[in-house]
Design an enzyme around this catalytic site. Structure first.
Site, PDB file in Angstrom:
ATOM      1  N   LYS A  22       0.813  -1.310   0.067  1.00  0.00           N
ATOM      2  CA  LYS A  22      -0.043   0.010  -0.075  1.00  0.00           C
ATOM      3  C   LYS A  22       0.715   1.465  -0.229  1.00  0.00           C
ATOM      4  O   LYS A  22       0.742   2.382  -0.728  1.00  0.00           O
ATOM      5  CB  LYS A  22      -0.811  -0.162   1.441  1.00  0.00           C
ATOM      6  CG  LYS A  22      -1.863   1.060   1.207  1.00  0.00           C
ATOM      7  CD  LYS A  22      -3.046   0.875   2.436  1.00  0.00           C
ATOM      8  CE  LYS A  22      -3.542  -0.234   2.663  1.00  0.00           C
ATOM      9  NZ  LYS A  22      -4.330  -0.491   3.846  1.00  0.00           N
ATOM     10  N   ARG A  91      -3.351   2.897   8.787  1.00  0.00           N
ATOM     11  CA  ARG A  91      -3.648   1.590   8.192  1.00  0.00           C
ATOM     12  C   ARG A  91      -2.454   0.757   7.963  1.00  0.00           C
ATOM     13  O   ARG A  91      -1.392   1.277   7.560  1.00  0.00           O
ATOM     14  CB  ARG A  91      -4.348   2.065   6.783  1.00  0.00           C
ATOM     15  CG  ARG A  91      -5.557   2.666   6.557  1.00  0.00           C
ATOM     16  CD  ARG A  91      -5.868   3.021   5.117  1.00  0.00           C
ATOM     17  NE  ARG A  91      -6.660   4.199   5.067  1.00  0.00           N
ATOM     18  CZ  ARG A  91      -7.968   4.015   4.878  1.00  0.00           C
ATOM     19  NH1 ARG A  91      -8.417   2.668   4.656  1.00  0.00           N
ATOM     20  NH2 ARG A  91      -8.757   4.930   4.580  1.00  0.00           N
ATOM     21  N   GLY A 100      -8.337  -7.647   4.801  1.00  0.00           N
ATOM     22  CA  GLY A 100      -9.134  -7.745   6.294  1.00  0.00           C
ATOM     23  C   GLY A 100      -8.453  -8.383   7.145  1.00  0.00           C
ATOM     24  O   GLY A 100      -9.042  -8.590   8.413  1.00  0.00           O
ATOM     25  N   MET A 102      -5.665  -7.309   8.996  1.00  0.00           N
ATOM     26  CA  MET A 102      -4.899  -6.586   9.869  1.00  0.00           C
ATOM     27  C   MET A 102      -5.893  -5.250  10.012  1.00  0.00           C
ATOM     28  O   MET A 102      -6.849  -4.935   9.619  1.00  0.00           O
ATOM     29  CB  MET A 102      -3.454  -6.329   9.408  1.00  0.00           C
ATOM     30  CG  MET A 102      -2.910  -7.580   9.659  1.00  0.00           C
ATOM     31  SD  MET A 102      -1.229  -7.372   9.161  1.00  0.00           S
ATOM     32  CE  MET A 102      -1.041  -6.726   7.631  1.00  0.00           C
ATOM     33  N   ARG A 335      -3.690  -1.036  -6.080  1.00  0.00           N
ATOM     34  CA  ARG A 335      -2.881  -2.419  -6.307  1.00  0.00           C
ATOM     35  C   ARG A 335      -2.967  -3.278  -7.277  1.00  0.00           C
ATOM     36  O   ARG A 335      -4.306  -2.895  -7.755  1.00  0.00           O
ATOM     37  CB  ARG A 335      -2.924  -3.011  -4.802  1.00  0.00           C
ATOM     38  CG  ARG A 335      -4.236  -3.753  -4.698  1.00  0.00           C
ATOM     39  CD  ARG A 335      -4.054  -4.449  -3.314  1.00  0.00           C
ATOM     40  NE  ARG A 335      -5.804  -4.932  -3.320  1.00  0.00           N
ATOM     41  CZ  ARG A 335      -6.218  -4.633  -2.200  1.00  0.00           C
ATOM     42  NH1 ARG A 335      -5.589  -4.632  -0.872  1.00  0.00           N
ATOM     43  NH2 ARG A 335      -7.319  -5.090  -2.129  1.00  0.00           N
ATOM     44  N   HIS A 451     -15.366  -8.595   1.578  1.00  0.00           N
ATOM     45  CA  HIS A 451     -14.518  -9.412   2.443  1.00  0.00           C
ATOM     46  C   HIS A 451     -14.467 -10.841   1.730  1.00  0.00           C
ATOM     47  O   HIS A 451     -13.456 -11.509   1.358  1.00  0.00           O
ATOM     48  CB  HIS A 451     -14.674  -9.379   3.994  1.00  0.00           C
ATOM     49  CG  HIS A 451     -13.758 -10.475   4.650  1.00  0.00           C
ATOM     50  ND1 HIS A 451     -14.187 -11.673   4.801  1.00  0.00           N
ATOM     51  CD2 HIS A 451     -12.525 -10.396   5.072  1.00  0.00           C
ATOM     52  CE1 HIS A 451     -12.982 -12.361   5.494  1.00  0.00           C
ATOM     53  NE2 HIS A 451     -12.042 -11.514   5.378  1.00  0.00           N
ATOM     54  N   SER A 782      14.671 -42.000 -12.794  1.00  0.00           N
ATOM     55  CA  SER A 782      13.635 -41.518 -12.616  1.00  0.00           C
ATOM     56  C   SER A 782      13.317 -41.373 -11.052  1.00  0.00           C
ATOM     57  O   SER A 782      13.335 -42.366 -10.439  1.00  0.00           O
ATOM     58  CB  SER A 782      12.258 -42.423 -13.167  1.00  0.00           C
ATOM     59  OG  SER A 782      11.221 -41.446 -12.848  1.00  0.00           O
ATOM     60  N   CYS A 850       8.953 -39.051 -11.356  1.00  0.00           N
ATOM     61  CA  CYS A 850       7.624 -39.227 -11.578  1.00  0.00           C
ATOM     62  C   CYS A 850       6.858 -39.283 -10.382  1.00  0.00           C
ATOM     63  O   CYS A 850       5.728 -39.824 -10.415  1.00  0.00           O
ATOM     64  CB  CYS A 850       7.662 -40.676 -12.258  1.00  0.00           C
ATOM     65  SG  CYS A 850       8.355 -42.136 -11.189  1.00  0.00           S
ATOM     66  N   TYR A 870      12.790 -34.031 -17.757  1.00  0.00           N
ATOM     67  CA  TYR A 870      11.441 -33.988 -17.755  1.00  0.00           C
ATOM     68  C   TYR A 870      10.878 -34.309 -16.419  1.00  0.00           C
ATOM     69  O   TYR A 870      11.502 -34.738 -15.590  1.00  0.00           O
ATOM     70  CB  TYR A 870      10.865 -35.207 -18.796  1.00  0.00           C
ATOM     71  CG  TYR A 870      10.923 -36.546 -18.256  1.00  0.00           C
ATOM     72  CD1 TYR A 870      10.068 -37.165 -17.552  1.00  0.00           C
ATOM     73  CD2 TYR A 870      12.179 -37.232 -18.413  1.00  0.00           C
ATOM     74  CE1 TYR A 870      10.372 -38.477 -16.998  1.00  0.00           C
ATOM     75  CE2 TYR A 870      12.393 -38.478 -18.140  1.00  0.00           C
ATOM     76  CZ  TYR A 870      11.157 -39.409 -17.389  1.00  0.00           C
ATOM     77  OH  TYR A 870      11.549 -40.432 -16.795  1.00  0.00           O
TER      78      TYR A 870
HETATM   79  C1  PEP Z   1       7.530 -42.789  -5.926  1.00  0.00           C
HETATM   80  O1  PEP Z   1       7.683 -43.416  -5.050  1.00  0.00           O
HETATM   81  O2  PEP Z   1       7.526 -41.459  -6.125  1.00  0.00           O
HETATM   82  C2  PEP Z   1       6.766 -43.502  -7.166  1.00  0.00           C
HETATM   83  C3  PEP Z   1       6.386 -42.801  -8.199  1.00  0.00           C
HETATM   84  O3  PEP Z   1       6.297 -44.611  -6.932  1.00  0.00           O
HETATM   85  P1  PEP Z   1       5.099 -44.894  -6.006  1.00  0.00           P
HETATM   86  O4  PEP Z   1       4.154 -43.879  -5.895  1.00  0.00           O
HETATM   87  O5  PEP Z   1       4.178 -46.102  -6.888  1.00  0.00           O
HETATM   88  O6  PEP Z   1       5.700 -45.748  -5.167  1.00  0.00           O
END
Ligand code: PEP
Ligand code: MG
Length: 896
Positions: A22, A91, A100, A102, A335, A451, A782, A850, A870
């Site tokens: 502000k 303020r 809202g 503070m 803002r 609010h 992975s 993953c 990835y």
């Molecule tokens: C993990 O452990 O992150 C994974 C992808 O395998 P899962 O979740 O199947 O154990």
């Protein structure tokens, strides 16, 4: 320039760390020459010093006196002067807006004498007395910590005694009576009288604002919004201007474009004869801003010009608070405005098209979390529904749940797993826990800037405001619709945050237009959100252009694979093979476990082989031309067997009845033998591959035969085989040679050539630490960050979230579950170590993630930074991952 205080003429919009949002914007607007009432900002540094030391820092009081002196000189009035008093507002204003959360105290400088002076200079007794009672009320609740309900009850009593409905209709006599009542209340509740010394009022108000940083609701808000605890707030002290000086005055809030949809137009609320707090509190219902044009055209025109200037200057949607004092426009605050997720996309796209911002900036302005929200379902337009009423659509989405009439009930029901709609007359910051817990928020008062609306939008909660036909009766615990139909607390309703509609009962929901588009629908007209689809497409395309990270999906059926592909996945990063052992196939797993001797075992595996091959063929077809990482079986085999207790009961009953079943006896014996105290740390993954001969070989054969079938059909299969739960290179080396010999023999049998990379998951801390060795036997890594988190923290991923994470989150042990967003310091450091080790051993080692974190925006930024190739996540999160990967590239660029 003082150490602790900066005049508005001294700062600019870049100084949010020091001046708060502000304060920085007030300084910026002052330098733009906009009509901002003069004032100064006490810095966040002063607040931090106060919060650490427990007292005001040395020199602050002196600087405060000097700054007030400068204001007095500029205005030609003295603070609290008996004849012509200077009055100021105090303020809060932190770096990040905390609507809202503070405190604010207005009209500082009024006392029993200066109120008479104000009455004379303003020519209105009523006005001066009204200002004084507001000061007492705000001072009481903010500085003295009194319950605001007491003041509200006195105000209601005064109104009913005078026979008027609105506070603006109270005459001077009533207001004098009300002031006496407030004085009494203050004395009774706090043991002190209301201070008459303006300087003392000012200092106490500053202290109260500093202290309000640590109120329960402010802390909760910060935890939710992930705002650091140690920032502190700045305090803005500003000359008062008055919107409550009669009908030629008023206060309002406006947006340069619609914060709900992002579309162009004039959006805002205005309230005649009112101060700013009245507009946001929803005490009286506001009128649309456009009507100000009819009431006071010059002020309206000037405001429209200011809005255009501010939007051009900030190159973004601005949210502006203003006051008209007897026909003169004042800008009190601006803002960059909060917006709904769909508005964020439309604004980014429109402003890029208008040339106001570049495509990179458009991408910076939207987040993966917002994209996830626009991919939420909506109510099915073709469904039967019974409309109860329509309010103002304040935060989009479709929410269905049981009516809860207060915050505590909403929180309690939600904790039991219920879906809840918090229904209030209007919300206050005290309702925050209920708003957090509820699926949706519905109020009978207030507009888009109330609010409830602001907070719900910030949290991505569906919200409908100002549904005036609803009358909440807390005593009877029900809601009357237009004074007639009754909806009891606990009944189910459905609210549409885009249209403002409120339906009785549960309305079925459908996919969002964005999802329909990604799924291939081409019939989405502008009316039904075609412009949103276009905006999302624009930003996603740009993200795809700039991102370095690839995005794959975790998919283990052909349907999921096909959807992932439609959503933009460049392959499968994790195909779990467990489900291929479920359902009717359980029986084959039982045979495998109960097999006596190699021949029986081989026979059981031989029956599983064609089933697995068919699964893989379909998936490879759906992902033709793209990599498909197939993970060999991970969970312990006993997970595919019947429950031990159920089976024991069944066997006992059968025995009792004389129907003894030998197979069930053998099964029970096997279940007991395979039972593990800690199955997650037991016989699973690579361990299973080593001790149950033939299992991995059968799976590998199924993969390669499926690939060979696809080749024969003219396809382009790209399978990769992944070994789970490896902790030492010796495990991997052992199973790898088995896998490779199966691959080689199937390829030879089928007379085809195909490279089938064999890699490993890095999901055991030891694997991360010894990744250099492991890389020697792996074609790719992975990261299984689910298990890696589980084993690094020693948190059972199946138990702890329900058992104690709420206590950990509440007490600030961590701001977010490490299963949801990667713990960068701990688990992240293992990921980094493994990447370093792996790439030292094999510079071109391909690596991805993953675990669930592959679809989490913050985690994606980390994975980008440490050089993964990835991320892989559930199909639905693929667009989110594409977007965040693009944003990560931009963030990475700008930090270099
Ligand atoms: C993990 O452990 O992150 C994974 C992808 O395998 P899962 O979740 O199947 O154990
Ligand atoms: Mg795992």
């Amino acid at each position: 320039m003082g150490q602790w205080i900066r005049d508005f003429t001294e700062g600019n919009m870049l100084q949010k760390d020091l001046l708060g949002g502000k304060g920085a914007n007030l300084a910026e607007m002052t330098s733009l020459g906009l009509p901002v009432p003069p004032g100064f900002t006490i810095t966040t540094e002063a607040c931090r010093a106060f919060l650490t030391e427990g007292e005001l820092p040395d020199g602050l009081l002196e600087e405060l006196t000097e700054a007030i002196g400068r204001l007095e000189a500029a205005m030609g009035r003295g603070l609290g002067d008996r004849d012509d008093p200077l009055l100021v507002s105090v303020r809060s204003g932190a770096k990040f807006s905390m609507p809202g959360m503070m405190e604010t105290v207005l009209n500082i400088g009024l006392n029993d004498r200066s109120v008479e002076g104000l009455a004379r200079t303003s020519g209105s007794d009523r006005f001066a007395l009204d200002c004084y009672r507001r000061l007492m009320q705000m001072y009481g609740s903010t500085v003295l910590g009194m319950d605001s309900d007491g003041f509200a009850a006195e105000l209601d009593a005064a109104k009913s005694q005078a026979g008027v409905a609105a506070d603006v209709d109270l005459d001077s006599d009533s207001l004098r009576g009300l002031l006496s009542a407030y004085e009494r209340l203050t004395l009774e509740h706090s043991g002190t009288v209301f201070p008459q010394d303006p300087q003392a009022q000012l200092v106490a108000a500053v202290l109260a604002v500093f202290s309000s940083w640590n109120t329960e609701r402010a802390r909760l808000y910060r935890r939710r919004e992930r705002i650091p605890e140690d920032l502190g707030t700045a305090v803005n002290v500003q000359v008062m201007v008055y919107g409550n000086r009669g009908t030629s005055s008023g206060s309002g809030v406006c947006f340069t474009r619609d914060p709900a949809t992002g579309r162009r137009g004039v959006y805002g609320d205005y309230l005649e004869n009112a101060q700013g707090e009245d507009v946001v509190s929803g005490i009286r219902n506001t009128i649309p801003l456009t009507e100000l044009g009819a009431i006071d055209k010059p002020s309206y025109d000037e405001l429209i010009e200011v809005m255009a200037n501010l939007e051009n200057h900030y190159r973004d949607l601005c949210d502006i608070e203003f006051t008209v004092e007897e026909g003169r426009l004042w800008i009190l605050q601006t803002r960059v405005g909060k917006r709904t997720p769909e508005a964020a996309f439309r604004l980014a796209h429109a402003m890029a098209k208008e040339g106001m911002i570049g495509a990179d900036e458009a991408l910076r302005r939207v987040t993966g979390a917002q994209l996830a929200l626009v991919m939420f379902p909506r109510f099915d337009p073709d469904s039967q529904r019974s409309l109860l009423t329509t309010g103002i659509g304040a935060s989009p989405g479709a929410a269905v749940g049981r009516i809860a009439l207060d915050s505590a009930t909403a929180a309690a029901w939600a904790a039991e797993g219920e879906s809840v709609i918090l229904l209030r007359k209007e919300t206050t910051p005290d309702d925050l826990p209920g708003m957090v817990a509820a699926h949706g928020v519905l109020t009978s008062r207030g507009g888009k800037t109330s609010h409830a609306a602001v907070v719900a939008r910030g949290m991505g909660r569906t919200c409908v405001c100002g549904a005036e036909a609803l009358e909440v009766d807390l005593a009877e615990r029900h809601v009357l619709v237009r004074g007639g139909e009754v909806q009891a607390e606990g009944q189910v309703i459905s609210i549409d945050g885009s249209t403002g509609e409120v339906f009785a009962g549960s309305v079925p929901v459908t996919d969002s237009v964005v999802v329909r588009h990604l799924e291939g629908a081409d019939d989405i007209g502008a009316e039904s959100g075609g412009d949103l689809v276009e905006a999302v497409g624009f930003v996603l395309d740009h993200a795809d252009d700039v991102r370095r990270l690839g995005v794959r999906a975790n998919a283990d059926t052909a349907d999921d694979a096909a959807r992932a592909r439609r959503f933009g996945a460049a392959g499968i990063g994790l195909c779990r093979t467990e489900h291929m052992f479920l359902g009717e196939r359980r029986e084959l797993v039982e045979r495998l476990i109960l097999a006596e001797g190699a021949a029986e075992q081989e026979a059981a595996l031989a029956r599983l082989l064609p089933l697995q091959r068919a699964d893989f063929t379909e998936i490879l077809e759906a992902m033709d031309g793209l990599p498909v990482t197939i993970r060999l079986i991970d969970p312990p085999l006993h997970e595919f067997l019947p429950d031990q207790t159920d089976l024991a009961v069944q066997v006992a009953l059968e025995d009792d009845r004389g129907q003894e079943d030998l197979r069930n006896h053998q099964l029970l014996e096997a279940v007991r033998r395979l039972h593990e105290q800690n199955p997650m740390l037991g016989l699973r993954g690579v361990r299973l591959g080593i001790v149950v001969p033939g299992l991995f070989a059968m799976q590998t054969r199924a993969v390669v035969e499926a690939a060979a079938d696809r080749l024969a059909a003219g396809g382009d299969p790209r399978p990769e085989i992944m070994i789970p739960l490896v902790a030492t290179v010796n495990e991997l080396a052992l199973v790898r040679s088995g896998v490779e010999s199966v691959v080689a023999s199937v390829l030879e049998e089928r007379g085809v050539h195909l490279a089938v990379p064999v890699g490993t998951m890095i999901e055991v801390p030891r694997a991360a630490v010894t990744a250099g060795q492991i890389a020697e036997a792996a074609d790719f890594f992975s990261f299984g960050t689910n298990d890696l988190t589980q084993m690094t923290w020693g948190f059972s991923r199946d138990d702890v979230e329900a058992a104690f994470f709420s206590a950990y989150l509440e007490q600030g042990v961590f701001p977010v579950s490490p299963f949801e967003s990667l713990d960068v310091e701990g688990v992240g450091s293992l990921v980094e170590t493994a990447m370093r080790g792996g790439r030292e051993a094999k510079p071109d080692l391909h690596a991805g993630v993953c675990g669930e974190h592959g679809g989490d925006p913050d985690s994606i930024h980390f994975f980008d930074q440490v050089g993964l190739d990835y991320v892989s996540c559930s199909p639905f999160r693929v667009p989110v991952a594409r977007l965040e990967s693009g944003r990560a590239t931009l963030a990475h660029r700008s930090s270099q």
